[in-house]
Scaffold this motif. Structure first.
Motif, mmCIF file in Angstrom:
data_model
loop_
_atom_site.group_PDB
_atom_site.id
_atom_site.type_symbol
_atom_site.label_atom_id
_atom_site.label_comp_id
_atom_site.label_asym_id
_atom_site.label_seq_id
_atom_site.Cartn_x
_atom_site.Cartn_y
_atom_site.Cartn_z
ATOM 1 N N THR A 1 -22.873 -49.444 -56.536
ATOM 2 C CA THR A 1 -22.709 -50.736 -55.884
ATOM 3 C C THR A 1 -22.290 -50.476 -54.439
ATOM 4 N N PHE A 2 -22.959 -51.197 -53.542
ATOM 5 C CA PHE A 2 -22.760 -50.975 -52.118
ATOM 6 C C PHE A 2 -22.185 -52.238 -51.480
ATOM 7 N N LYS A 3 -21.087 -52.070 -50.751
ATOM 8 C CA LYS A 3 -20.510 -53.213 -50.019
ATOM 9 C C LYS A 3 -21.483 -53.651 -48.932
ATOM 10 N N LEU A 4 -22.179 -52.660 -48.349
ATOM 11 C CA LEU A 4 -23.220 -52.942 -47.361
ATOM 12 C C LEU A 4 -24.403 -52.024 -47.608
ATOM 13 N N MET A 5 -25.589 -52.600 -47.594
ATOM 14 C CA MET A 5 -26.814 -51.797 -47.623
ATOM 15 C C MET A 5 -27.702 -52.324 -46.496
ATOM 16 N N HIS A 6 -27.796 -51.538 -45.428
ATOM 17 C CA HIS A 6 -28.551 -51.915 -44.230
ATOM 18 C C HIS A 6 -29.823 -51.072 -44.219
ATOM 19 N N THR A 7 -30.957 -51.743 -44.427
ATOM 20 C CA THR A 7 -32.233 -51.023 -44.529
ATOM 21 C C THR A 7 -33.232 -51.539 -43.503
ATOM 22 N N ARG A 8 -34.327 -50.828 -43.413
ATOM 23 C CA ARG A 8 -35.435 -51.294 -42.585
ATOM 24 C C ARG A 8 -36.735 -51.067 -43.339
ATOM 25 N N ALA A 9 -37.733 -51.833 -42.915
ATOM 26 C CA ALA A 9 -39.112 -51.552 -43.310
ATOM 27 C C ALA A 9 -39.931 -51.810 -42.061
ATOM 28 N N VAL A 10 -40.901 -50.954 -41.818
ATOM 29 C CA VAL A 10 -41.706 -51.151 -40.612
ATOM 30 C C VAL A 10 -42.867 -52.090 -40.925
ATOM 31 N N LEU A 11 -43.354 -52.756 -39.897
ATOM 32 C CA LEU A 11 -44.476 -53.679 -40.037
ATOM 33 C C LEU A 11 -45.768 -52.890 -40.195
ATOM 34 N N PRO A 12 -46.674 -53.387 -41.048
ATOM 35 C CA PRO A 12 -47.940 -52.663 -41.215
ATOM 36 C C PRO A 12 -48.729 -52.651 -39.910
ATOM 37 N N GLN A 13 -49.261 -51.496 -39.569
ATOM 38 C CA GLN A 13 -50.017 -51.316 -38.336
ATOM 39 C C GLN A 13 -51.503 -51.238 -38.657
ATOM 40 N N LYS A 14 -52.303 -51.627 -37.661
ATOM 41 C CA LYS A 14 -53.759 -51.548 -37.809
ATOM 42 C C LYS A 14 -54.292 -50.510 -36.803
ATOM 43 N N PRO A 15 -55.400 -49.851 -37.132
ATOM 44 C CA PRO A 15 -55.999 -48.926 -36.168
ATOM 45 C C PRO A 15 -56.506 -49.689 -34.939
ATOM 46 N N PRO A 16 -56.496 -49.129 -33.731
ATOM 47 C CA PRO A 16 -55.937 -47.797 -33.446
ATOM 48 C C PRO A 16 -54.411 -47.829 -33.523
ATOM 49 N N TYR A 17 -53.863 -46.909 -34.295
ATOM 50 C CA TYR A 17 -52.434 -46.926 -34.591
ATOM 51 C C TYR A 17 -51.584 -46.556 -33.367
ATOM 52 N N PRO A 18 -50.423 -47.240 -33.215
ATOM 53 C CA PRO A 18 -49.456 -46.820 -32.200
ATOM 54 C C PRO A 18 -48.684 -45.587 -32.694
ATOM 55 N N THR A 19 -47.767 -45.100 -31.886
ATOM 56 C CA THR A 19 -46.975 -43.925 -32.292
ATOM 57 C C THR A 19 -45.882 -44.349 -33.270
ATOM 58 N N LEU A 20 -45.244 -43.341 -33.884
ATOM 59 C CA LEU A 20 -44.142 -43.613 -34.812
ATOM 60 C C LEU A 20 -42.987 -44.306 -34.098
ATOM 61 N N THR A 21 -42.679 -43.850 -32.896
ATOM 62 C CA THR A 21 -41.552 -44.425 -32.154
ATOM 63 C C THR A 21 -41.827 -45.890 -31.827
ATOM 64 N N GLU A 22 -43.056 -46.200 -31.386
ATOM 65 C CA GLU A 22 -43.420 -47.594 -31.078
ATOM 66 C C GLU A 22 -43.348 -48.461 -32.330
ATOM 67 N N THR A 23 -43.796 -47.901 -33.451
ATOM 68 C CA THR A 23 -43.796 -48.657 -34.707
ATOM 69 C C THR A 23 -42.365 -48.921 -35.175
ATOM 70 N N ALA A 24 -41.535 -47.885 -35.108
ATOM 71 C CA ALA A 24 -40.150 -48.026 -35.582
ATOM 72 C C ALA A 24 -39.365 -48.995 -34.698
ATOM 73 N N ALA A 25 -39.762 -49.109 -33.434
ATOM 74 C CA ALA A 25 -39.055 -50.024 -32.523
ATOM 75 C C ALA A 25 -39.228 -51.480 -32.942
ATOM 76 N N LYS A 26 -40.299 -51.756 -33.713
ATOM 77 C CA LYS A 26 -40.564 -53.139 -34.143
ATOM 78 C C LYS A 26 -40.267 -53.343 -35.633
ATOM 79 N N GLN A 27 -39.405 -52.505 -36.205
ATOM 80 C CA GLN A 27 -39.101 -52.592 -37.632
ATOM 81 C C GLN A 27 -38.307 -53.865 -37.949
ATOM 82 N N CYS A 28 -38.380 -54.309 -39.204
ATOM 83 C CA CYS A 28 -37.560 -55.426 -39.675
ATOM 84 C C CYS A 28 -36.352 -54.856 -40.408
ATOM 85 N N GLU A 29 -35.182 -55.374 -40.073
ATOM 86 C CA GLU A 29 -33.960 -54.852 -40.687
ATOM 87 C C GLU A 29 -33.353 -55.880 -41.632
#
Lengths: 237, 237
Positions: free
Chosen positions: B119-147
């Motif tokens: 059991t966690f008092k806090l669980m702070h996670t992210r999921a990144v948004l699905p990207q379409k080709p031509p794909y951006p970089t990992l850093t660009e994708t992670a910058a737009k993640q949902c938390e």
């Protein structure tokens, strides 16, 4: 299962850098994962060439012998031979040999085995002297290696190409050993001039890194990634 | 053969850095190598948690669903669960959680799976948004993640510890995902506060890296090791 898609490695190359030269896998166990490859024995005693399931040692004293299944390796690579002829190569120094092989590879992002059956105008090899505990570092050991230069020698070059991305686990780029057909010379290749020979390549889908989980020295070693890769480049080239 | 000593990985983490997000292995094939793990889908569409042979996706939209065996992963880790209880952990923030787990590991030079039912008092996670080709970089994708930040949530933390030496092939250190028991939340863990839970560890002798040999984008990509590791550290932490 004899799967030719797997490059198997016992030990991580980084462990040799601080001098973790104790053998951690028997040759018998190693041969359960391939019939072809390269490696070294406890104490960095010589250079191993594995062909058709037989393990040959080229010692610093310049002798070739067959290694017993009970002897141990701190580091070795093996695979099940299923390589493909990529044609003849002729009149190449080491730099142009590597360039030609790289051109025949589909990519520099996969692991390959490299095998050449041929005649070499020059085969310049080394074998390191066996070390006793407490072991010195890889760089100190390589500084005292014995070198051999053979002219007009026929035999088998055997080794691997590993992508730069895995430096530390492996020696990045080409790591090549040699065994003459008459079993009179061999070792870790420092330089060569190929007269002519047939090149065989095998591309791997899988790299299986097997770590020495029972070696307490390995478990407690602190590795510094930057220093390790510098030392590998100095000692292995 | 279901060998619990092997940590299997499809893809090398480096390939995500320049944006090679195309799935290169089906989930069905992945599950031939383990029943427990983490990963992502084509386009970096969400975060995967694999438990008892079922693959769950936590999407950027905050939904959990079961993934079909025909869907594809560009990157995933799996193993056959055979972990061991290392006892209870209580009242730990992420930094102290990692410290406690590291203390229970025998070494930082081997690969481990890490699992906590708790059991966690806090669980702070992210999921990144699905990207379409031509794909951006990992850093660009992670910058737009949902938390997502959930309080007082019970579930399973699942992930791995990988030695720093293999950075590039893997995300060095801890890489942890979460799935709540009620399957309402999950994702890639950015932060946590553990209330209480049982820690399970599994130590691997073998790391089996499986590369996407039929993906032409991967084969022709030029990787710069230094930039890759910097980008992984930025995007995965």
């Amino acid at each position: 299962m004899k799967d030719p898609n797997i490059l198997y490695q016992h030990g991580t190359l980084a462990l040799l850098v601080p001098g973790l030269f104790e053998g951690t896998q028997t040759v018998g166990e190693l041969l359960k994962h391939g019939d072809t490859g390269i490696g070294t024995l406890t104490g960095l005693d010589g250079e191993l060439m594995i062909l058709n399931g037989t393990v040959y040692q080229f010692s610093a004293a310049g002798q070739i012998r067959e290694v017993a299944s009970t002897e141990k390796v701190p580091f070795a690579n093996v695979h099940y031979l299923d390589d493909h002829s990529m044609g003849q190569l002729e009149n190449l120094d080491l730099k142009n040999f590597k360039k030609s092989v790289t051109e025949k590879m589909q990519t520099e992002n996969l692991f390959y085995s490299v095998r050449v059956k041929g005649t070499f105008k020059l085969m310049h090899t080394r074998a390191v002297l066996p070390q006793k505990p407490p072991y010195p570092t890889l760089t100190e050991t390589a500084a005292k290696q014995c070198e051999y230069q053979n002219k007009n020698v026929t035999g088998t070059l055997i080794g691997y190409f590993c992508p730069d991305l895995y430096a530390g686990a492996v020696s990045p780029g080409f790591h090549l050993h040699f065994l003459s057909d008459d079993h009179r010379t061999g070792g870790h290749i420092l330089n060569l001039e190929l007269d002519h020979g047939e090149l065989y390549l095998q591309q791997f889908t899988d790299f299986n890194l097997n770590l020495p989980i029972e070696n307490s020295e390995f478990l407690k070693q602190k590795f510094n990634n930057g220093e390790i890769i510098d030392s590998i480049m100095e000692a292995e080239n």
